[in-house]
Motif scaffolding. Sequence first.
Motif, PDB file in Angstrom:
ATOM      1  N   ALA A  24       0.832  -1.212   0.000  1.00 39.10           N
ATOM      2  CA  ALA A  24       0.000   0.000   0.000  1.00 39.10           C
ATOM      3  C   ALA A  24       0.861   1.253   0.000  1.00 39.10           C
ATOM      4  O   ALA A  24       0.559   2.229  -0.704  1.00 39.10           O
ATOM      5  N   TYR A  25       1.934   1.226   0.781  1.00 36.64           N
ATOM      6  CA  TYR A  25       2.840   2.373   0.862  1.00 36.64           C
ATOM      7  C   TYR A  25       3.495   2.643  -0.492  1.00 36.64           C
ATOM      8  O   TYR A  25       3.608   3.794  -0.922  1.00 36.64           O
ATOM      9  N   SER A  26       3.904   1.575  -1.183  1.00 35.24           N
ATOM     10  CA  SER A  26       4.560   1.742  -2.484  1.00 35.24           C
ATOM     11  C   SER A  26       3.591   2.292  -3.526  1.00 35.24           C
ATOM     12  O   SER A  26       3.922   3.208  -4.277  1.00 35.24           O
ATOM     13  N   ILE A  27       2.385   1.718  -3.557  1.00 34.40           N
ATOM     14  CA  ILE A  27       1.391   2.168  -4.540  1.00 34.40           C
ATOM     15  C   ILE A  27       0.963   3.599  -4.255  1.00 34.40           C
ATOM     16  O   ILE A  27       0.914   4.447  -5.160  1.00 34.40           O
ATOM     17  N   LEU A  28       0.660   3.879  -2.972  1.00 32.49           N
ATOM     18  CA  LEU A  28       0.231   5.225  -2.600  1.00 32.49           C
ATOM     19  C   LEU A  28       1.347   6.231  -2.853  1.00 32.49           C
ATOM     20  O   LEU A  28       1.102   7.328  -3.370  1.00 32.49           O
ATOM     21  N   GLY A  29       2.591   5.833  -2.508  1.00 34.56           N
ATOM     22  CA  GLY A  29       3.717   6.730  -2.743  1.00 34.56           C
ATOM     23  C   GLY A  29       3.906   7.043  -4.208  1.00 34.56           C
ATOM     24  O   GLY A  29       4.177   8.185  -4.582  1.00 34.56           O
ATOM     25  N   PHE A  30       3.733   6.022  -5.049  1.00 30.13           N
ATOM     26  CA  PHE A  30       3.880   6.229  -6.492  1.00 30.13           C
ATOM     27  C   PHE A  30       2.794   7.175  -7.016  1.00 30.13           C
ATOM     28  O   PHE A  30       3.082   8.104  -7.781  1.00 30.13           O
ATOM     29  N   VAL A  31       1.550   6.950  -6.580  1.00 34.64           N
ATOM     30  CA  VAL A  31       0.434   7.786  -7.041  1.00 34.64           C
ATOM     31  C   VAL A  31       0.612   9.222  -6.564  1.00 34.64           C
ATOM     32  O   VAL A  31       0.433  10.180  -7.332  1.00 34.64           O
ATOM     33  N   VAL A  32       0.982   9.374  -5.270  1.00 31.28           N
ATOM     34  CA  VAL A  32       1.140  10.714  -4.709  1.00 31.28           C
ATOM     35  C   VAL A  32       2.248  11.477  -5.419  1.00 31.28           C
ATOM     36  O   VAL A  32       2.105  12.659  -5.747  1.00 31.28           O
ATOM     37  N   PHE A  33       3.369  10.804  -5.702  1.00 34.33           N
ATOM     38  CA  PHE A  33       4.483  11.489  -6.354  1.00 34.33           C
ATOM     39  C   PHE A  33       4.190  11.779  -7.818  1.00 34.33           C
ATOM     40  O   PHE A  33       4.822  12.645  -8.418  1.00 34.33           O
ATOM     41  N   GLN A  34       3.233  11.054  -8.392  1.00 36.44           N
ATOM     42  CA  GLN A  34       2.806  11.392  -9.736  1.00 36.44           C
ATOM     43  C   GLN A  34       1.967  12.668  -9.735  1.00 36.44           C
ATOM     44  O   GLN A  34       2.025  13.476 -10.660  1.00 36.44           O
ATOM     45  N   VAL A  35       1.159  12.826  -8.668  1.00 36.94           N
ATOM     46  CA  VAL A  35       0.306  14.011  -8.557  1.00 36.94           C
ATOM     47  C   VAL A  35       1.107  15.206  -8.032  1.00 36.94           C
ATOM     48  O   VAL A  35       1.009  16.318  -8.551  1.00 36.94           O
ATOM     49  N   PHE A  36       1.898  14.946  -6.978  1.00 35.88           N
ATOM     50  CA  PHE A  36       2.734  15.999  -6.393  1.00 35.88           C
ATOM     51  C   PHE A  36       4.196  15.616  -6.595  1.00 35.88           C
ATOM     52  O   PHE A  36       4.676  14.673  -5.964  1.00 35.88           O
ATOM     53  N   ASN A  37       4.877  16.340  -7.447  1.00 37.17           N
ATOM     54  CA  ASN A  37       6.269  16.003  -7.736  1.00 37.17           C
ATOM     55  C   ASN A  37       7.191  16.435  -6.595  1.00 37.17           C
ATOM     56  O   ASN A  37       6.767  17.039  -5.609  1.00 37.17           O
ATOM     57  N   ALA A  38       8.467  16.121  -6.744  1.00 40.03           N
ATOM     58  CA  ALA A  38       9.433  16.417  -5.685  1.00 40.03           C
ATOM     59  C   ALA A  38       9.506  17.909  -5.377  1.00 40.03           C
ATOM     60  O   ALA A  38       9.716  18.300  -4.225  1.00 40.03           O
ATOM     61  N   LYS A  39       9.318  18.733  -6.404  1.00 43.40           N
ATOM     62  CA  LYS A  39       9.387  20.180  -6.191  1.00 43.40           C
ATOM     63  C   LYS A  39       8.286  20.644  -5.245  1.00 43.40           C
ATOM     64  O   LYS A  39       8.484  21.530  -4.423  1.00 43.40           O
ATOM     65  N   PHE A  40       7.110  20.004  -5.361  1.00 44.69           N
ATOM     66  CA  PHE A  40       5.996  20.354  -4.476  1.00 44.69           C
ATOM     67  C   PHE A  40       6.372  20.091  -3.022  1.00 44.69           C
ATOM     68  O   PHE A  40       6.112  20.923  -2.138  1.00 44.69           O
ATOM     69  N   TRP A  41       6.994  18.932  -2.750  1.00 43.86           N
ATOM     70  CA  TRP A  41       7.358  18.580  -1.376  1.00 43.86           C
ATOM     71  C   TRP A  41       8.444  19.508  -0.837  1.00 43.86           C
ATOM     72  O   TRP A  41       8.413  19.883   0.341  1.00 43.86           O
ATOM     73  N   LEU A  42       9.391  19.866  -1.680  1.00 40.77           N
ATOM     74  CA  LEU A  42      10.434  20.792  -1.248  1.00 40.77           C
ATOM     75  C   LEU A  42       9.841  22.154  -0.907  1.00 40.77           C
ATOM     76  O   LEU A  42      10.223  22.787   0.093  1.00 40.77           O
ATOM     77  N   ASN A  43       8.908  22.616  -1.737  1.00 35.93           N
ATOM     78  CA  ASN A  43       8.236  23.890  -1.462  1.00 35.93           C
ATOM     79  C   ASN A  43       7.412  23.817  -0.178  1.00 35.93           C
ATOM     80  O   ASN A  43       7.350  24.779   0.598  1.00 35.93           O
ATOM     81  N   PHE A  44       6.771  22.656   0.036  1.00 36.10           N
ATOM     82  CA  PHE A  44       5.968  22.468   1.249  1.00 36.10           C
ATOM     83  C   PHE A  44       6.848  22.534   2.493  1.00 36.10           C
ATOM     84  O   PHE A  44       6.492  23.183   3.488  1.00 36.10           O
ATOM     85  N   ILE A  45       7.999  21.889   2.432  1.00 32.06           N
ATOM     86  CA  ILE A  45       8.923  21.899   3.568  1.00 32.06           C
ATOM     87  C   ILE A  45       9.436  23.307   3.835  1.00 32.06           C
ATOM     88  O   ILE A  45       9.512  23.760   4.987  1.00 32.06           O
ATOM     89  N   GLU A  46       9.787  24.029   2.769  1.00 30.35           N
ATOM     90  CA  GLU A  46      10.273  25.399   2.933  1.00 30.35           C
ATOM     91  C   GLU A  46       9.185  26.299   3.518  1.00 30.35           C
ATOM     92  O   GLU A  46       9.456  27.155   4.360  1.00 30.35           O
ATOM     93  N   THR A  47       7.932  26.088   3.064  1.00 34.60           N
ATOM     94  CA  THR A  47       6.812  26.875   3.596  1.00 34.60           C
ATOM     95  C   THR A  47       6.606  26.578   5.080  1.00 34.60           C
ATOM     96  O   THR A  47       6.379  27.492   5.882  1.00 34.60           O
ATOM     97  N   ALA A  48       6.686  25.290   5.442  1.00 35.86           N
ATOM     98  CA  ALA A  48       6.522  24.908   6.844  1.00 35.86           C
ATOM     99  C   ALA A  48       7.626  25.511   7.705  1.00 35.86           C
ATOM    100  O   ALA A  48       7.373  25.976   8.826  1.00 35.86           O
ATOM    101  N   LYS A  49       8.848  25.550   7.194  1.00 36.11           N
ATOM    102  CA  LYS A  49       9.966  26.124   7.945  1.00 36.11           C
ATOM    103  C   LYS A  49       9.778  27.627   8.137  1.00 36.11           C
ATOM    104  O   LYS A  49      10.035  28.168   9.228  1.00 36.11           O
ATOM    105  N   ARG A  50       9.307  28.302   7.086  1.00 37.61           N
ATOM    106  CA  ARG A  50       9.071  29.743   7.208  1.00 37.61           C
ATOM    107  C   ARG A  50       7.948  30.030   8.192  1.00 37.61           C
ATOM    108  O   ARG A  50       8.030  30.970   8.994  1.00 37.61           O
ATOM    109  N   TYR A  51       6.885  29.225   8.120  1.00 30.56           N
ATOM    110  CA  TYR A  51       5.744  29.421   9.017  1.00 30.56           C
ATOM    111  C   TYR A  51       6.161  29.177  10.468  1.00 30.56           C
ATOM    112  O   TYR A  51       5.751  29.918  11.379  1.00 30.56           O
ATOM    113  N   ALA A  52       6.983  28.138  10.689  1.00 29.55           N
ATOM    114  CA  ALA A  52       7.457  27.841  12.044  1.00 29.55           C
ATOM    115  C   ALA A  52       8.350  28.956  12.568  1.00 29.55           C
ATOM    116  O   ALA A  52       8.358  29.242  13.770  1.00 29.55           O
ATOM    117  N   THR A  53       9.097  29.601  11.669  1.00 26.40           N
ATOM    118  CA  THR A  53       9.997  30.680  12.084  1.00 26.40           C
ATOM    119  C   THR A  53       9.237  31.978  12.334  1.00 26.40           C
ATOM    120  O   THR A  53       9.476  32.666  13.333  1.00 26.40           O
TER     121      THR A  53
END
Length: 267
Positions: free
Chosen positions: A199-228
């Motif tokens: 399930a983790y592999s299938i879900l991970g594959f589907v999620v990364f198809q919808v949200f690419n790596a750039k999306f996750w990097l932007n999300f992490i940067e946004t979370a860091k800015r919000y926390a700061t």
Amino acid sequence: MEENFSIQRLQALILRFWVEKKYSLIFPVVIIVIVFSLISITTINLNKHHEGLGSVLAIIFGKWVFLGMLVYHLYLAFAKGSGCVKTRLLHLLPASAAEKFICLLLTGFVLPFVFYFTVFQLLNTVFVFTTSAKSLTFLQLMFSDIELMGHQAEFAIISLMLKFFSLLFYYFMFHLLVWGLITFKEYAVLKVFGIFYLAYSILGFVVFQVFNAKFWLNFIETAKRYATDSPEYYSQLSWTMFVVFFGLLSGLFYVNYMQFKRKEIKV
């Protein structure tokens, strides 16, 4: 049997488990004592202002051994010997379904967790007072990989969110294992991990198809800015999300109990 809850019957079930499984419990205790002692040994003469990589890796290894032993305890409580959930013997005992289910949870997770927590703190205290070992907390053991990631990738600012996510992940796996040990007759732990990995592999594959790596990097940067920028609101949001998801996952507790109760009724 009438569904009234009796502490005396619960105590009798726990005593019965101890009498039947006390020799099987020697193995995880010995392993944990050795691993926790090695963790304390690696911190001897360690600079208290600098986390040595070897020590951190030893703590991470110890955490996964600890989690592995908890899985072993679940297996002992739910799927081995005459107290096995998949046999008629446990269901035919003169106790209510609630008492039997609570007994399985206590012997399979709660009591081992409390015991190993105490062992870790006692061993570390002994090493601290008898050697120059560094004082460690149980939280450092559980979140060692996050602390390492925080030092290397500057994720310390969002460590609260990562720690909450880890706790939810462990909590989910606990309920998933309980479900599997009640459902499957053979190789339940392996089947649960197999299903989870698939399930983790299938879900991970589907999620990364919808949200690419750039999306996750932007999300992490946004979370860091919000926390700061808004540390108080970030902390409140993290706690709120944790409580909501913890409540949703707790629904699995009721599902597992009803599944166990239906199996008992069919016997």
